[in-house]
Design an enzyme around this catalytic site. Structure first.
Site, PDB file in Angstrom:
ATOM      1  N   ARG A 230       3.414 -20.812   7.288  1.00 44.79           N
ATOM      2  CA  ARG A 230       2.563 -19.753   7.125  1.00 44.79           C
ATOM      3  C   ARG A 230       0.932 -21.070   5.730  1.00 44.79           C
ATOM      4  O   ARG A 230       2.399 -20.962   4.471  1.00 44.79           O
ATOM      5  CB  ARG A 230       2.545 -18.529   6.707  1.00 44.79           C
ATOM      6  CG  ARG A 230       1.138 -17.746   6.304  1.00 44.79           C
ATOM      7  CD  ARG A 230       1.906 -15.487   6.618  1.00 44.79           C
ATOM      8  NE  ARG A 230       2.834 -16.073   4.915  1.00 44.79           N
ATOM      9  CZ  ARG A 230       3.322 -14.798   4.460  1.00 44.79           C
ATOM     10  NH1 ARG A 230       3.000 -13.658   5.150  1.00 44.79           N
ATOM     11  NH2 ARG A 230       3.636 -14.741   3.542  1.00 44.79           N
TER      12      ARG A 230
ATOM     13  N   TYR B 268      -7.782 -12.192  -2.871  1.00 44.82           N
ATOM     14  CA  TYR B 268      -7.055 -10.644  -3.434  1.00 44.82           C
ATOM     15  C   TYR B 268      -6.696 -11.132  -4.827  1.00 44.82           C
ATOM     16  O   TYR B 268      -6.783 -10.285  -5.358  1.00 44.82           O
ATOM     17  CB  TYR B 268      -6.071 -10.246  -2.324  1.00 44.82           C
ATOM     18  CG  TYR B 268      -5.050  -9.475  -2.786  1.00 44.82           C
ATOM     19  CD1 TYR B 268      -4.896  -8.395  -3.262  1.00 44.82           C
ATOM     20  CD2 TYR B 268      -3.966 -10.253  -3.849  1.00 44.82           C
ATOM     21  CE1 TYR B 268      -3.950  -7.858  -3.803  1.00 44.82           C
ATOM     22  CE2 TYR B 268      -3.046  -9.539  -3.719  1.00 44.82           C
ATOM     23  CZ  TYR B 268      -2.783  -8.171  -4.399  1.00 44.82           C
ATOM     24  OH  TYR B 268      -2.392  -7.676  -5.073  1.00 44.82           O
TER      25      TYR B 268
ATOM     26  N   LYS C 265      -7.412  -9.684  -8.691  1.00 48.59           N
ATOM     27  CA  LYS C 265      -6.292  -9.322  -9.530  1.00 48.59           C
ATOM     28  C   LYS C 265      -6.796 -10.258 -10.829  1.00 48.59           C
ATOM     29  O   LYS C 265      -6.709  -9.977 -12.172  1.00 48.59           O
ATOM     30  CB  LYS C 265      -4.844  -9.906  -9.334  1.00 48.59           C
ATOM     31  CG  LYS C 265      -4.478  -8.902  -8.336  1.00 48.59           C
ATOM     32  CD  LYS C 265      -4.471  -7.585  -8.340  1.00 48.59           C
ATOM     33  CE  LYS C 265      -4.085  -6.507  -8.014  1.00 48.59           C
ATOM     34  NZ  LYS C 265      -4.016  -5.055  -7.774  1.00 48.59           N
TER      35      LYS C 265
ATOM     36  N   ARG D  27      12.117 -16.199  -2.663  1.00 51.50           N
ATOM     37  CA  ARG D  27      10.954 -15.508  -3.277  1.00 51.50           C
ATOM     38  C   ARG D  27      11.929 -14.190  -4.231  1.00 51.50           C
ATOM     39  O   ARG D  27      13.580 -14.125  -3.863  1.00 51.50           O
ATOM     40  CB  ARG D  27      10.551 -14.260  -2.564  1.00 51.50           C
ATOM     41  CG  ARG D  27       9.363 -14.840  -1.573  1.00 51.50           C
ATOM     42  CD  ARG D  27       8.148 -15.628  -2.411  1.00 51.50           C
ATOM     43  NE  ARG D  27       6.809 -16.442  -1.485  1.00 51.50           N
ATOM     44  CZ  ARG D  27       6.811 -17.027  -1.279  1.00 51.50           C
ATOM     45  NH1 ARG D  27       8.143 -18.330  -1.694  1.00 51.50           N
ATOM     46  NH2 ARG D  27       5.802 -17.586  -0.308  1.00 51.50           N
TER      47      ARG D  27
ATOM     48  N   ASN E 202      -7.896   7.278  -2.404  1.00 48.97           N
ATOM     49  CA  ASN E 202      -8.581   8.108  -1.093  1.00 48.97           C
ATOM     50  C   ASN E 202      -8.437   8.070   0.244  1.00 48.97           C
ATOM     51  O   ASN E 202      -8.714   8.119   1.116  1.00 48.97           O
ATOM     52  CB  ASN E 202      -9.960   7.000  -0.865  1.00 48.97           C
ATOM     53  CG  ASN E 202      -9.511   5.725  -0.625  1.00 48.97           C
ATOM     54  OD1 ASN E 202      -8.771   5.196  -0.992  1.00 48.97           O
ATOM     55  ND2 ASN E 202     -10.291   4.705  -1.302  1.00 48.97           N
ATOM     56  N   LEU E 203      -7.174   8.002   0.055  1.00 46.60           N
ATOM     57  CA  LEU E 203      -5.853   7.683   1.713  1.00 46.60           C
ATOM     58  C   LEU E 203      -6.571   6.632   2.107  1.00 46.60           C
ATOM     59  O   LEU E 203      -6.275   6.750   3.615  1.00 46.60           O
ATOM     60  CB  LEU E 203      -6.078   8.739   2.353  1.00 46.60           C
ATOM     61  CG  LEU E 203      -5.299   9.981   1.265  1.00 46.60           C
ATOM     62  CD1 LEU E 203      -5.745  11.556   2.239  1.00 46.60           C
ATOM     63  CD2 LEU E 203      -3.940   9.954   0.537  1.00 46.60           C
ATOM     64  N   SER E 204      -6.881   5.636   1.856  1.00 47.09           N
ATOM     65  CA  SER E 204      -7.498   4.448   2.843  1.00 47.09           C
ATOM     66  C   SER E 204      -6.393   3.958   2.894  1.00 47.09           C
ATOM     67  O   SER E 204      -6.333   3.173   4.126  1.00 47.09           O
ATOM     68  CB  SER E 204      -8.691   3.559   1.525  1.00 47.09           C
ATOM     69  OG  SER E 204      -7.541   3.122   0.832  1.00 47.09           O
TER      70      SER E 204
ATOM     71  N   TYR F  98       3.679  -8.127 -10.792  1.00 48.26           N
ATOM     72  CA  TYR F  98       4.941  -7.428  -9.719  1.00 48.26           C
ATOM     73  C   TYR F  98       5.093  -8.569  -9.103  1.00 48.26           C
ATOM     74  O   TYR F  98       4.379  -9.768  -8.299  1.00 48.26           O
ATOM     75  CB  TYR F  98       4.687  -6.485  -8.478  1.00 48.26           C
ATOM     76  CG  TYR F  98       3.866  -4.970  -9.563  1.00 48.26           C
ATOM     77  CD1 TYR F  98       4.240  -4.665 -10.549  1.00 48.26           C
ATOM     78  CD2 TYR F  98       3.530  -4.549  -8.288  1.00 48.26           C
ATOM     79  CE1 TYR F  98       3.678  -3.574 -11.349  1.00 48.26           C
ATOM     80  CE2 TYR F  98       2.087  -3.162  -9.283  1.00 48.26           C
ATOM     81  CZ  TYR F  98       2.616  -3.048 -10.515  1.00 48.26           C
ATOM     82  OH  TYR F  98       1.938  -1.588 -10.373  1.00 48.26           O
TER      83      TYR F  98
ATOM     84  N   SER G 154       0.256  -9.201 -10.299  1.00 49.28           N
ATOM     85  CA  SER G 154       0.928  -9.507  -9.359  1.00 49.28           C
ATOM     86  C   SER G 154       1.023 -10.797  -9.837  1.00 49.28           C
ATOM     87  O   SER G 154       0.090 -11.621  -9.982  1.00 49.28           O
ATOM     88  CB  SER G 154      -0.123  -9.656  -7.783  1.00 49.28           C
ATOM     89  OG  SER G 154      -0.056 -10.429  -6.728  1.00 49.28           O
TER      90      SER G 154
ATOM     91  N   THR H 184       0.571 -13.139  -7.576  1.00 49.84           N
ATOM     92  CA  THR H 184       0.246 -14.123  -6.975  1.00 49.84           C
ATOM     93  C   THR H 184      -0.838 -15.038  -8.345  1.00 49.84           C
ATOM     94  O   THR H 184      -1.546 -16.115  -8.097  1.00 49.84           O
ATOM     95  CB  THR H 184      -0.832 -13.243  -6.164  1.00 49.84           C
ATOM     96  OG1 THR H 184      -1.641 -14.160  -5.204  1.00 49.84           O
ATOM     97  CG2 THR H 184      -1.755 -12.406  -6.297  1.00 49.84           C
TER      98      THR H 184
ATOM     99  N   GLY I 173       0.565   5.274  -2.808  1.00 54.03           N
ATOM    100  CA  GLY I 173       0.580   4.755  -2.028  1.00 54.03           C
ATOM    101  C   GLY I 173       2.361   4.065  -2.112  1.00 54.03           C
ATOM    102  O   GLY I 173       2.879   4.234  -3.288  1.00 54.03           O
TER     103      GLY I 173
END
Ligand code: NAD
Ligand code: WQD
Length: 333
Positions: free
Chosen positions: A291, A148, A152, A230, A32-34, A176, A124, A126, A10
């Site tokens: 948003r 999401y 975390k 941010r 898993n390359l999703s 992060y 995160s 978040t 990723g």
């Protein structure tokens, strides 16, 4: 020293693999390359001129993970694997809870069975929700506003409970802020399919002509120019923070949490203006409604990471904007 990097194909994982290899670690990737491509492994090899072992497996799969831990003598794990799109997590909460929690629980169980008790986890900013003041220190109250973010926060709780039950573990939780930019080589970076959710990938797609204009979500926030502020951090700086975190978990047992950000806040318009200036390209934009769920401003206190990990971000916004555009222009179909 052999490090297992989950989600190593990723965006942040691939940059961290490069830094690990360049610091002399052996790297084993499971992905898993999703949300990534297998050719990233070759690109990591090209950049570093070093070998990497890659397992295309799902971290939720106990048998596959067991196989990796039996085959490889893993000293520590950096756990990036997870789904990360906030909006998608609202429409598909079960998928997010299943993938992010199941992968972590499976990984921790297998690590425990193999007496590998050193882990660095990708959390995160978040988890701070809407901060009551700025800059944000690690002891701020935690609250989440979407599934999401809840995954975390739940994983942070799981890690704390795990350490409380067994003090042999060494755990670094990294929160992060907003990672952007790409490796200087232009070989690895971030280029999501479809319409991006995040600001920098959107700006880049406007610059390359794939999208017409940027929608700036609100200019009536209580910030310097009314647009959202941010803490953007270059992904290479972020990757280097993981090397310091790995050194920490190698040296001492315990659990601790660190913000990884620059400590500086930039507004949406500052990002757009800097991007236009350093890349000498026009990015048309229009102001639209806020948003839902966005906060006005968010930036880190970086003192704890500086003091305890001996790490600070070094790259400036100019570099972040240049490198983000360089990667996508070099990899345009
Ligand atoms: P990414 O989607 O580019 O990378 C995640 C990788 O994990 C992908 O390659 C994906 O294929 C893989 N993956 C997902 N589920 C898996 C599973 N069950 N088994 C094996 N592989 C799996 O995301 P990223 O931006 O590199 O983020 C890495 C981590 O950092 C994530 O946990 C994310 O939540 C966290 N994070 C990201 C940001 C950000 O803005 N990018 C900010 C804060 C935290
Ligand atoms: C940044 C600013 C927007 C897009 C998200 C996740 C967070 C973390 C990082 C994983 C905001 C504005 C954006 C656009 C805009 N990820 N914007 N037009 O929302 O800070 O954080 O990514 O953990 O969990 O929520 O990042 O890049 O989406 O937005 O005006 O098309 O840009 O309003 O002020 P955010 P972002």
């Amino acid at each position: 020293m052999k490090i297992l990097v989950t989600g190593g194909c990723g965006y942040i994982g691939s940059h961290t693999c490069v830094e690990l290899l360049e610091s002399g670690y052996e790297v084993v990737i499971v992905d898993n390359l999703s949300n990534s491509q297998a050719d990233v492994v070759d690109k990591i090899k090209t950049i570093t001129n070093k070998d990497v072992k890659f397992y295309q497996e799902d971290v939720c799969d106990k048998k596959d993970l067991e196989h990796i831990f039996t085959n490889e003598q893993i000293d520590a794990v950096i756990h990036f694997a997870g789904l990360k799109a906030v909006g998608e997590s609202v429409s598909k909460p079960l998928m997010y809870y299943r993938n992010n929690l199941d992968s972590t629980l499976t990984l921790l169980e297998i690590m425990n069975n193999h007496n590998c008790k050193k882990i660095v986890f990708s959390s995160s900013a978040t988890v701070y929700g809407k901060p009551h003041k700025l800059p944000i220190t690690e002891d701020f109250p935690l609250q989440t506003t979407n599934p999401y973010g809840s995954t975390k926060l739940m994983i942070e709780m799981i890690l704390n409970d795990l350490y409380a039950s067994d003090n042999e573990w060494s755990i670094a939780i990294l929160r992060y802020f907003n990672p952007i930019g790409a490796h200087k080589s232009g070989l690895i970076g971030e280029n999501p399919n479809g319409i991006p959710n995040n600001l920098m990938p959107y700006i880049v797609k406007v610059a390359t002509g794939e999208l017409k204009e940027l929608n700036v979500f609100g200019n009536d926030y209580d910030t310097k120019d009314g647009t959202g502020v941010r803490d953007y951090i270059h992904v290479v700086d972020l990757a280097k923070g993981h090397i310091k975190a790995i050194e920490k978990v190698m040296q001492e047992k315990g659990i601790d949490t660190y913000n990884l950000g620059t400590g500086k806040g930039y507004s949406v318009l500052e990002i757009v203006n800097t991007f236009q200036k350093v890349n000498n390209i026009n990015v048309p934009y229009k102001i639209v409604e806020r948003r839902p769920g966005d906060i006005d401003a968010c930036y880190a206190s970086t003192e704890k990471a500086a003091k305890l990990l001996n790490w600070r971000a070094e790259l400036e916004l100019d570099e972040m904007c240049k490198d983000a555009y360089n990667f996508v222009s070099k990899n345009k179909e």
